[in-house]
Design an enzyme around this catalytic site. Structure first.
Site, PDB file in Angstrom:
ATOM      1  N   LYS A 110       0.825  -1.351   0.088  1.00  0.00           N
ATOM      2  CA  LYS A 110       0.029  -0.076   0.086  1.00  0.00           C
ATOM      3  C   LYS A 110       0.728   1.378  -0.079  1.00  0.00           C
ATOM      4  O   LYS A 110       0.549   2.103  -0.501  1.00  0.00           O
ATOM      5  CB  LYS A 110      -1.084  -0.041   1.220  1.00  0.00           C
ATOM      6  CG  LYS A 110      -1.891  -1.176   1.410  1.00  0.00           C
ATOM      7  CD  LYS A 110      -2.931  -1.147   2.405  1.00  0.00           C
ATOM      8  CE  LYS A 110      -1.992  -1.084   3.747  1.00  0.00           C
ATOM      9  NZ  LYS A 110      -1.441  -2.576   4.128  1.00  0.00           N
ATOM     10  N   ARG A 136      -9.183   0.682   8.706  1.00  0.00           N
ATOM     11  CA  ARG A 136      -9.098  -0.629   8.878  1.00  0.00           C
ATOM     12  C   ARG A 136     -10.041  -1.554   9.500  1.00  0.00           C
ATOM     13  O   ARG A 136     -10.096  -2.631   9.576  1.00  0.00           O
ATOM     14  CB  ARG A 136      -7.864  -0.979  10.182  1.00  0.00           C
ATOM     15  CG  ARG A 136      -6.565  -0.257   9.992  1.00  0.00           C
ATOM     16  CD  ARG A 136      -5.744  -1.214   9.202  1.00  0.00           C
ATOM     17  NE  ARG A 136      -4.434  -1.610   9.324  1.00  0.00           N
ATOM     18  CZ  ARG A 136      -3.368  -0.701   9.321  1.00  0.00           C
ATOM     19  NH1 ARG A 136      -3.375   0.337   8.674  1.00  0.00           N
ATOM     20  NH2 ARG A 136      -2.083  -1.227   9.827  1.00  0.00           N
ATOM     21  N   ARG A 170      11.733  -5.305   4.815  1.00  0.00           N
ATOM     22  CA  ARG A 170      11.538  -3.868   4.691  1.00  0.00           C
ATOM     23  C   ARG A 170      12.250  -2.838   5.189  1.00  0.00           C
ATOM     24  O   ARG A 170      12.469  -2.917   6.304  1.00  0.00           O
ATOM     25  CB  ARG A 170       9.881  -3.686   5.077  1.00  0.00           C
ATOM     26  CG  ARG A 170       9.442  -1.990   5.001  1.00  0.00           C
ATOM     27  CD  ARG A 170       7.939  -1.944   4.943  1.00  0.00           C
ATOM     28  NE  ARG A 170       7.447  -2.340   6.087  1.00  0.00           N
ATOM     29  CZ  ARG A 170       5.962  -2.250   6.475  1.00  0.00           C
ATOM     30  NH1 ARG A 170       5.519  -2.058   5.577  1.00  0.00           N
ATOM     31  NH2 ARG A 170       5.418  -2.625   7.621  1.00  0.00           N
ATOM     32  N   ARG A 177      11.695  -1.131  10.815  1.00  0.00           N
ATOM     33  CA  ARG A 177      10.765  -0.979  11.839  1.00  0.00           C
ATOM     34  C   ARG A 177      10.970  -2.080  13.075  1.00  0.00           C
ATOM     35  O   ARG A 177      10.968  -3.078  12.747  1.00  0.00           O
ATOM     36  CB  ARG A 177       9.347  -0.966  11.349  1.00  0.00           C
ATOM     37  CG  ARG A 177       9.132   0.491  10.569  1.00  0.00           C
ATOM     38  CD  ARG A 177       7.925   0.386   9.552  1.00  0.00           C
ATOM     39  NE  ARG A 177       6.677  -0.078  10.381  1.00  0.00           N
ATOM     40  CZ  ARG A 177       5.369  -0.366   9.705  1.00  0.00           C
ATOM     41  NH1 ARG A 177       5.444   0.419   8.612  1.00  0.00           N
ATOM     42  NH2 ARG A 177       4.545  -0.664  10.370  1.00  0.00           N
ATOM     43  N   ARG A 234       0.709  -9.009  13.705  1.00  0.00           N
ATOM     44  CA  ARG A 234      -0.068  -7.995  12.851  1.00  0.00           C
ATOM     45  C   ARG A 234      -0.629  -8.772  11.657  1.00  0.00           C
ATOM     46  O   ARG A 234      -1.885  -8.504  11.158  1.00  0.00           O
ATOM     47  CB  ARG A 234       0.917  -7.125  12.341  1.00  0.00           C
ATOM     48  CG  ARG A 234       1.190  -6.095  13.226  1.00  0.00           C
ATOM     49  CD  ARG A 234       2.660  -5.224  12.962  1.00  0.00           C
ATOM     50  NE  ARG A 234       2.422  -4.651  11.564  1.00  0.00           N
ATOM     51  CZ  ARG A 234       3.531  -4.719  10.890  1.00  0.00           C
ATOM     52  NH1 ARG A 234       4.774  -5.477  11.211  1.00  0.00           N
ATOM     53  NH2 ARG A 234       3.367  -3.869   9.715  1.00  0.00           N
TER      54      ARG A 234
HETATM   55  P1  ADP Z   1       1.744  -1.645   7.686  1.00  0.00           P
HETATM   56  O1  ADP Z   1       2.180  -0.679   6.449  1.00  0.00           O
HETATM   57  O2  ADP Z   1       2.800  -2.788   7.970  1.00  0.00           O
HETATM   58  O3  ADP Z   1       0.609  -2.270   7.530  1.00  0.00           O
HETATM   59  P2  ADP Z   1       1.085   0.797   8.964  1.00  0.00           P
HETATM   60  O4  ADP Z   1       2.197   1.690   8.740  1.00  0.00           O
HETATM   61  O5  ADP Z   1       0.041   1.202   8.298  1.00  0.00           O
HETATM   62  O6  ADP Z   1       1.632  -0.601   8.904  1.00  0.00           O
HETATM   63  O7  ADP Z   1       0.827   0.749  10.456  1.00  0.00           O
HETATM   64  C1  ADP Z   1       1.552   0.734  11.643  1.00  0.00           C
HETATM   65  C2  ADP Z   1       0.750   0.654  12.895  1.00  0.00           C
HETATM   66  O8  ADP Z   1      -0.030   1.922  13.096  1.00  0.00           O
HETATM   67  C3  ADP Z   1      -0.179  -0.487  12.828  1.00  0.00           C
HETATM   68  O9  ADP Z   1       0.276  -1.708  13.421  1.00  0.00           O
HETATM   69  C4  ADP Z   1      -1.352   0.043  13.956  1.00  0.00           C
HETATM   70  O10 ADP Z   1      -0.957  -0.161  15.315  1.00  0.00           O
HETATM   71  C5  ADP Z   1      -1.270   1.464  13.842  1.00  0.00           C
HETATM   72  N1  ADP Z   1      -2.261   2.063  12.799  1.00  0.00           N
HETATM   73  C6  ADP Z   1      -2.009   2.276  11.635  1.00  0.00           C
HETATM   74  N2  ADP Z   1      -3.102   2.946  10.743  1.00  0.00           N
HETATM   75  C7  ADP Z   1      -4.231   2.580  11.765  1.00  0.00           C
HETATM   76  C8  ADP Z   1      -5.600   2.454  11.881  1.00  0.00           C
HETATM   77  N3  ADP Z   1      -6.054   3.073  10.741  1.00  0.00           N
HETATM   78  N4  ADP Z   1      -6.122   2.435  12.841  1.00  0.00           N
HETATM   79  C9  ADP Z   1      -5.558   1.678  14.040  1.00  0.00           C
HETATM   80  N5  ADP Z   1      -4.316   1.497  14.023  1.00  0.00           N
HETATM   81  C10 ADP Z   1      -3.438   1.896  12.969  1.00  0.00           C
HETATM   82  P1  ADP Z   2       1.967  -1.812   3.141  1.00  0.00           P
HETATM   83  O1  ADP Z   2       1.955  -0.383   3.211  1.00  0.00           O
HETATM   84  O2  ADP Z   2       0.627  -2.449   2.468  1.00  0.00           O
HETATM   85  O3  ADP Z   2       2.368  -2.350   4.421  1.00  0.00           O
HETATM   86  P2  ADP Z   2       4.809  -1.633   1.718  1.00  0.00           P
HETATM   87  O4  ADP Z   2       4.354  -0.834   0.864  1.00  0.00           O
HETATM   88  O5  ADP Z   2       5.221  -1.229   3.210  1.00  0.00           O
HETATM   89  O6  ADP Z   2       3.554  -2.492   2.203  1.00  0.00           O
HETATM   90  O7  ADP Z   2       5.513  -2.867   1.292  1.00  0.00           O
HETATM   91  C1  ADP Z   2       6.037  -3.992   2.238  1.00  0.00           C
HETATM   92  C2  ADP Z   2       7.684  -4.321   1.726  1.00  0.00           C
HETATM   93  O8  ADP Z   2       7.504  -5.022   0.504  1.00  0.00           O
HETATM   94  C3  ADP Z   2       8.498  -3.202   1.336  1.00  0.00           C
HETATM   95  O9  ADP Z   2       9.665  -3.539   1.731  1.00  0.00           O
HETATM   96  C4  ADP Z   2       8.658  -2.796  -0.247  1.00  0.00           C
HETATM   97  O10 ADP Z   2       9.591  -2.416  -0.700  1.00  0.00           O
HETATM   98  C5  ADP Z   2       8.104  -4.455  -0.614  1.00  0.00           C
HETATM   99  N1  ADP Z   2       6.964  -4.318  -1.723  1.00  0.00           N
HETATM  100  C6  ADP Z   2       6.077  -3.753  -1.862  1.00  0.00           C
HETATM  101  N2  ADP Z   2       5.279  -4.164  -3.085  1.00  0.00           N
HETATM  102  C7  ADP Z   2       6.111  -5.053  -3.611  1.00  0.00           C
HETATM  103  C8  ADP Z   2       5.849  -6.101  -4.759  1.00  0.00           C
HETATM  104  N3  ADP Z   2       5.052  -5.839  -5.576  1.00  0.00           N
HETATM  105  N4  ADP Z   2       6.756  -7.053  -4.842  1.00  0.00           N
HETATM  106  C9  ADP Z   2       7.884  -7.260  -3.972  1.00  0.00           C
HETATM  107  N5  ADP Z   2       7.977  -6.527  -3.091  1.00  0.00           N
HETATM  108  C10 ADP Z   2       7.308  -5.479  -2.800  1.00  0.00           C
END
Ligand code: ADP
Ligand code: ADP
Ligand code: ZN
Length: 212
Positions: free
Chosen positions: A13, A88, A127, A160, A171
């Site tokens: 995302k 979420r 990541r 992270r 998660r």
């Molecule tokens: P990821 O990209 O790995 O899904 P995010 O960066 O979006 O993680 O979120 C990191 C953390 O921040 C989540 O594990 C959660 O604890 C919190 N968080 C982010 N967005 C939300 C949301 N919309 N509602 C509740 N908690 C959130």
């Molecule tokens: P989210 O925001 O949904 O948690 P991220 O954009 O942070 O996901 O992506 C998670 C990890 O996977 C990052 O290290 C990113 O560089 C990698 N990644 C994202 N999209 C792809 C893909 N299509 N193929 C391989 N690796 C990816």
């Protein structure tokens, strides 16, 4: 245009939101980035959020929703935004709908990025994120040009805390988009499902196509 990006942690995302923002100029709003900024600045909200983030839990809806509403009330969100990591759950989705409706707006597209579980673990464990600008990299799938340095701003890359193995598992169990959330957007007629298993550069055009 207002867009939500849906998908499990690691679906891509944040990565795709950065690319879509570059291609379209749409504002990228990430609640995860906002919480991390509060943690870095040592605010009260940051302290609270961290106690949930460290365990892989969601931050309570009440605080998350009020932070998001404040964000979209600013001028730079008046023409549109792309929400990454929000909503979420259905409570958050309904709050977002209501906040947008107050200004005569609505969600135009919900893009669901689907990726199988096995792939998510290797994405999250490799990541790397820029401490300065939040840009995302992957040690194997999307490495920076210079190890440890951000291509976009030269900032330092870090892993992270919540991408360590035990928190990743929790998660992935607790933070998959619930079926009712996907249904919320399906019923509204705005849901598009995208195969997120392809390489990064192949997923971006699929998303841009769905935005047409
Ligand atoms: P990821 O990209 O790995 O899904 P995010 O960066 O979006 O993680 O979120 C990191 C953390 O921040 C989540 O594990 C959660 O604890 C919190 N968080 C982010 N967005 C939300 C949301 N919309 N509602 C509740 N908690 C959130
Ligand atoms: P989210 O925001 O949904 O948690 P991220 O954009 O942070 O996901 O992506 C998670 C990890 O996977 C990052 O290290 C990113 O560089 C990698 N990644 C994202 N999209 C792809 C893909 N299509 N193929 C391989 N690796 C990816
Ligand atoms: Zn950077």
């Amino acid at each position: 245009m207002y867009i939500v990006l849906l998908g499990p942690p690691g679906a891509g995302k944040g990565t795709q939101a950065d690319r879509i923002a570059e291609a379209t100029g749409l504002l990228h709003v990430s609640t995860g980035d906002m919480f991390r900024e509060h943690v870095r600045n040592g605010t009260e909200l940051g302290e609270l959020a961290r106690s949930y983030m460290d365990k892989g839990d969601l931050v309570p809806d009440e605080v998350t929703i009020s932070m998001l509403k404040e964000r979209i009330s600013r001028d730079d969100a008046a023409q549109g935004a792309m929400f990454d990591g929000f909503p979420r759950n259905v409570v958050q989705a309904e709050a977002l709908d209501a906040a947008l409706a107050e200004r005569g707006n609505k969600i135009d597209r919900a893009l669901l990025i689907s990726v199988p579980d096995e792939e998510l673990v290797s994405r999250l464990s490799g990541r790397w994120m820029c401490r300065e600008c939040g840009r995302l990299f992957h040690e194997r799938f999307d490495p920076p040009s210079v190890a440890g340095k951000c291509d976009a701003c030269g900032g330092e890359l870090y892993q992270r805390e919540d991408d360590k193995a035990d928190v990743v598992r929790s998660r992935l169990e607790k933070q998959k988009p619930p079926e009712e959330l996907i249904d919320h957007y399906r019923k509204a007629g705005v849901l598009h499902e995208i195969d997120g298993q392809k390489p990064i550069d192949e997923v971006t055009p699929l998303l841009l196509e769905a935005l047409r």
